[in-house]
Enzyme design. Structure first.
Site, mmCIF file in Angstrom:
data_model
loop_
_atom_site.group_PDB
_atom_site.id
_atom_site.type_symbol
_atom_site.label_atom_id
_atom_site.label_comp_id
_atom_site.label_asym_id
_atom_site.label_seq_id
_atom_site.Cartn_x
_atom_site.Cartn_y
_atom_site.Cartn_z
ATOM 1 N N SER A 683 50.993 33.763 45.177
ATOM 2 C CA SER A 683 51.456 34.818 44.270
ATOM 3 C C SER A 683 51.567 36.185 44.932
ATOM 4 O O SER A 683 52.035 37.134 44.300
ATOM 5 C CB SER A 683 50.516 34.916 43.064
ATOM 6 O OG SER A 683 49.213 35.277 43.466
ATOM 7 N N LYS A 726 45.152 38.317 35.461
ATOM 8 C CA LYS A 726 45.679 39.359 36.344
ATOM 9 C C LYS A 726 45.964 40.648 35.583
ATOM 10 O O LYS A 726 45.639 41.754 36.049
ATOM 11 C CB LYS A 726 46.943 38.850 37.033
ATOM 12 C CG LYS A 726 46.692 37.742 38.050
ATOM 13 C CD LYS A 726 47.987 37.187 38.606
ATOM 14 C CE LYS A 726 47.710 36.089 39.636
ATOM 15 N NZ LYS A 726 48.951 35.482 40.169
#
Length: 812
Positions: A683, A726
């Site tokens: 990511s 996140k």
């Protein structure tokens, strides 16, 4: 009386353990159970003497605390091979007899016996007379074992032929059932020939006794029988068994076991095995090692809750109240439990539930399992799987192994006492694999509702029904768990808490809990909401509340000291201003969003087993040959993602005719600070690409924007995981803008309302979209992929582009 043999070695201060109805011989492996406090202390002391203990039989087995005069002075030195705690009082011990020895004097009587002992050297004698007598003993012993229906005779006899006459005599002495006095006599007979002759005599009489007993059982001998079998001498058994008291004790034990088996209401297969084991036990010498194994097996069979259930609560309102009392939030899990209870009201015997609670540490996974047990009225058992690497830990050991026990599943079921407990399998992602098998593979049968009704433990060796158990599995990360195991669970993710949720948890749960634990009244200690918020932001950095509770504990300890000093009326109020007086200098500060925008520095969002985190990616160039260097303890997948990002940027700068020579004359170095922390995953691709492009174009990157997304070589942005965690981390650190892949839009539905209202989330499909958002200056027209005058695409109309106060502001 002085015994023959020369002194072999004097042993000082060796711990002595007196034994009831048991004589241990050299060269034998013997299990037994000790429960006296003094014996357990002597066992602990053996760690200081190379695990060596002195074992001697007590003359009267009924004495609980035998004095030195009640213990035979002749015994054996033995090495402790293994100890297994049975319960709070008893310990199972496996020892290996080493050498004959005699107590010279008692060096200490409290808290356990320590003695000065002399080991006896046995003279070796392998003459013809000894060999002839030995052949007779081996033949008689084989016949004796067969008559006793000992299943291990085929393995015992060949093993005897590999030893010296003295060792053979000792092994046989340990396997025959004669009175304690006879066994002690065999132990004290040091001369091998005398001992073998005595064994011949005893075995011959034992065989006659057993055969006579069998004939009488078949009706060929009148019930009164003969008073003595020809050839028997004084002290040898009469037909029909051992001396009256011991025979009666064994008969009573067998009868009691049969009653317990009938009362246990086992399945037919388990009952058949139990009765067969009782028959074997009845034909064995009560104090033999094999009899101990039989008793342990029967204890486990009888101790299992074959039909005992907890009466389940089905009141949905009461269950909702209990769940809300114990946990703030976690609505999905609570809803699933209430759904299950609703099904129980309509379906009599539904299949068991296997819930997988996945989330970072400290979010309440384990405590939630306890609350579920309380809400449903079931017993609660917990099994920690962290570090388990042996399949036998789950399935148990076969009974052919010394010291075998059932697996941990059956052990916990027995401890719970019911067949339908709430069973917590904690930290399933921390299991590992080695040469002893894969415990995760063994768990597949346990967690499969189609199979666990016939779970087979290797030790129990009969099916046990686990279908009514409510299994709850917890883990920090889903990735380490094998895919087939995941398929057997209903996965429920528990993300990290927001700042507001932590505040509510601290006020409603943690603060009152710690006040009570430290004996403080509410008047003794108060804390303001602003003080708690500062405590959360500057003294903890976590997805859960474990460290938050630890810091609250620290505050309470300091106040307790003042209350003890000044009296119960002492008062303290914690606020933003005096928080440092209790906890010291703040441990964490926000640095990522407070600095100015920089060239070659970008903020990425990461997802770890501890929740979401913000990572700073730094890029720099140094004179070199065009190499690409990556540091910061990055995992293999993240390194590959970084190389893909670098290749994309190189292609992009050639396309835009920018900084072509840089990749030839300079090395590009990417570093992710906090190098001691491992980092992994794809990511970070777009973050690394932005950092490199910013470095080469010398355009600063906005520090107000955090990003996450996987990059392809053609500049596409692919979806990633852990979106909620996140964004929680970004919000916690004060970031109010984020860039995410467009395909992750469905993941935003689970975002807390207060987070969505505070943040602007840009959904992107290509790196060109990312450049426009995160770079503080536009690329020059000659460098742009599109005309500078071209307007940015409008947000999609309808639901896709809609933004309300309850949803995050979306751009695309």
């Amino acid at each position: 009386m002085e015994h023959p043999g020369d002194p072999f070695e004097i042993l000082k201060n060796i711990p002595l353990i007196p034994l009831r109805d048991l004589v241990v011989f050299p060269s034998t492996l013997v299990p037994f159970i000790i429960g006296r406090t003094s014996s357990i202390q002597a066992l602990d002391k053996s760690a200081d003497t190379d695990k060596l203990v002195f074992l001697a039989a007590q003359m009267d087995p009924s004495l609980d605390n035998p004095a030195p005069k009640d213990i035979y002075s002749f015994g054996v030195t033995a090495k402790v091979i293994r100890t297994v705690p049975m319960d709070d009082k008893n310990v199972k011990v496996i020892v290996e007899g080493k050498k004959r020895a005699r107590v010279l004097e008692y060096a200490s009587l409290h808290p356990y016996y320590q003695v000065l002992a002399k080991e006896i050297k046995v003279p070796e004698d392998a003459g013809k007379e000894v060999q002839d007598e030995l052949k007779k003993v081996l033949g008689l012993f084989e016949a004796y074992l067969k008559l006793n229906q000992n299943a291990n005779f085929q393995s015992i006899i060949p093993a005897l032929r590999d030893h010296t006459p003295d060792r053979i005599a000792d092994i046989i002495s340990s396997h025959i059932y004669v009175p304690l006095e006879e066994k002690q006599n065999l132990l004290e007979t040091v001369n091998s020939l005398e001992r073998i002759r005595r064994l011949n005599f005893l075995l011959d009489n034992e065989i006659i006794r057993i055969q006579a007993g069998l004939r009488r059982k078949d009706g060929k001998l009148p019930p009164a029988g003969r008073k003595a079998v020809p050839g028997q001498g004084q002290g040898v058994f009469q037909p029909g068994g051992q001396p009256g008291s011991r025979k009666d004790e064994q008969a009573n034990e067998i009868e009691e076991l049969k009653k317990k088996i009938a009362a246990a209401k086992m399945p037919s297969d388990a009952q058949e095995k139990a009765l067969k084991e009782v028959e074997r036990l009845e034909s064995m010498p009560p104090m033999s090692a094999e009899a101990t194994v039989c008793r342990n097996y029967l204890d486990w069979l009888l101790g299992l809750p074959w039909n005992k259930k907890s009466r389940e609560k089905r009141d949905l309102k009461d269950a909702q109240r209990i769940l809300d009392e114990d946990h703030h939030g976690l609505e999905k899990v609570k809803e699933r439990i209430l759904e299950y209870l609703s099904i129980r009201q309509l379906v009599k015997n539904p299949k068991g539930v296997i819930l997988g609670l996945i989330g970072p540490p400290g979010v309440g996974k384990s405590s939630l399992a306890k609350s579920i047990a309380r809400a449903t009225g079931r017993k609660f058992v917990r099994l920690s799987l962290g570090g388990v690497r042996d399949e036998a830990e789950i399935r148990g050991h076969r009974r052919t192994y010394i010291g075998a026990y059932p697996g941990r599943i059956i052990q916990m079921i027995k401890r719970g006492g019911t067949k339908n407990p709430v069973f917590l399998l904690d930290e399933v992602d921390k299991m590992s694999v080695d040469f002893r098998g894969d415990p995760a593979a063994a768990l597949m049968e346990v967690l499969d509702p189609e199979q666990n009704s016939t779970f087979l433990d290797h030790y129990i060796d009969t099916d046990y029904d686990l279908s009514q158990v409510m299994f709850i599995v917890t883990a920090n990360m889903l990735e380490p768990i094998p895919r087939p195991l995941i398929d057997r669970m209903e996965i429920i993710r528990l993300p990290g808490y927001t700042e507001d949720e932590k505040l509510q948890i601290a006020k409603k749960f943690l603060w009152p809990k710690q006040l009570k634990a430290h004996g403080l009244a509410a008047r003794n200690l108060e804390i303001s909401d602003t003080g708690l918020v500062r405590l959360i932001n500057e003294y903890t950095r976590e997805a859960g509340v474990r460290n938050l509770e630890r810091e609250i504990t620290t505050i309470c300890r300091k106040v307790v000291k003042k209350v003890v000093t000044k009296g119960k009326d002492a008062k303290e109020r914690v606020s933003v201003k005096n928080l440092e007086a209790f906890l010291g200098v703040p441990k964490y500060r926000r640095t990522a969003v407070d600095k100015e925008d920089e060239v070659g520095v970008a903020i990425g969002m990461a997802w770890t087993e501890f929740g979401g985190e913000l990572l700073t990616f730094e890029a720099t160039k140094v004179h070199g040959k065009g190499n690409f260097v990556i540091t910061g303890q990055l995992g293999e997948v993240m390194q590959e993602s970084a190389r893909a990002a670098f290749s994309y940027v190189r292609a992009k700068i050639f396309e835009l005719n920018v900084a072509k020579d840089v990749t030839k004359d300079f090395d590009i170095h990417i570093h992710v600070p906090e190098g001691a922390t491992p980092k992994e995953g794809p990511s970070a691709g777009i973050t690394i690409a932005i950092a490199i492009l910013s470095l080469l174009t010398e355009i600063p990157v906005s520090k107000k924007v955090a990003m996450s997304g996987e990059i392809t070589l053609r500049g596409k942005v692919l979806p990633v995981g852990g979106i909620k965690e996140k964004l929680l981390a970004a919000h916690r650190e004060g970031v109010r803008e984020a860039i995410l892949p467009f395909d992750n839009k469905p993941d935003l539905k689970d975002l807390p309302k207060n987070i969505g209202a505070d943040m602007t989330i840009h959904l992107v499909e290509t790196m060109d979209d990312v450049f426009k958002i995160v770079l503080t200056r536009e690329l020059p027209p000659a460098m742009a992929g599109k005309k500078a005058s071209e307007p940015p695409p409008a947000a999609p109309s309808g639901k896709d582009g809609e933004a309300t106060a309850k949803e995050p502001t979306l751009t695309h």
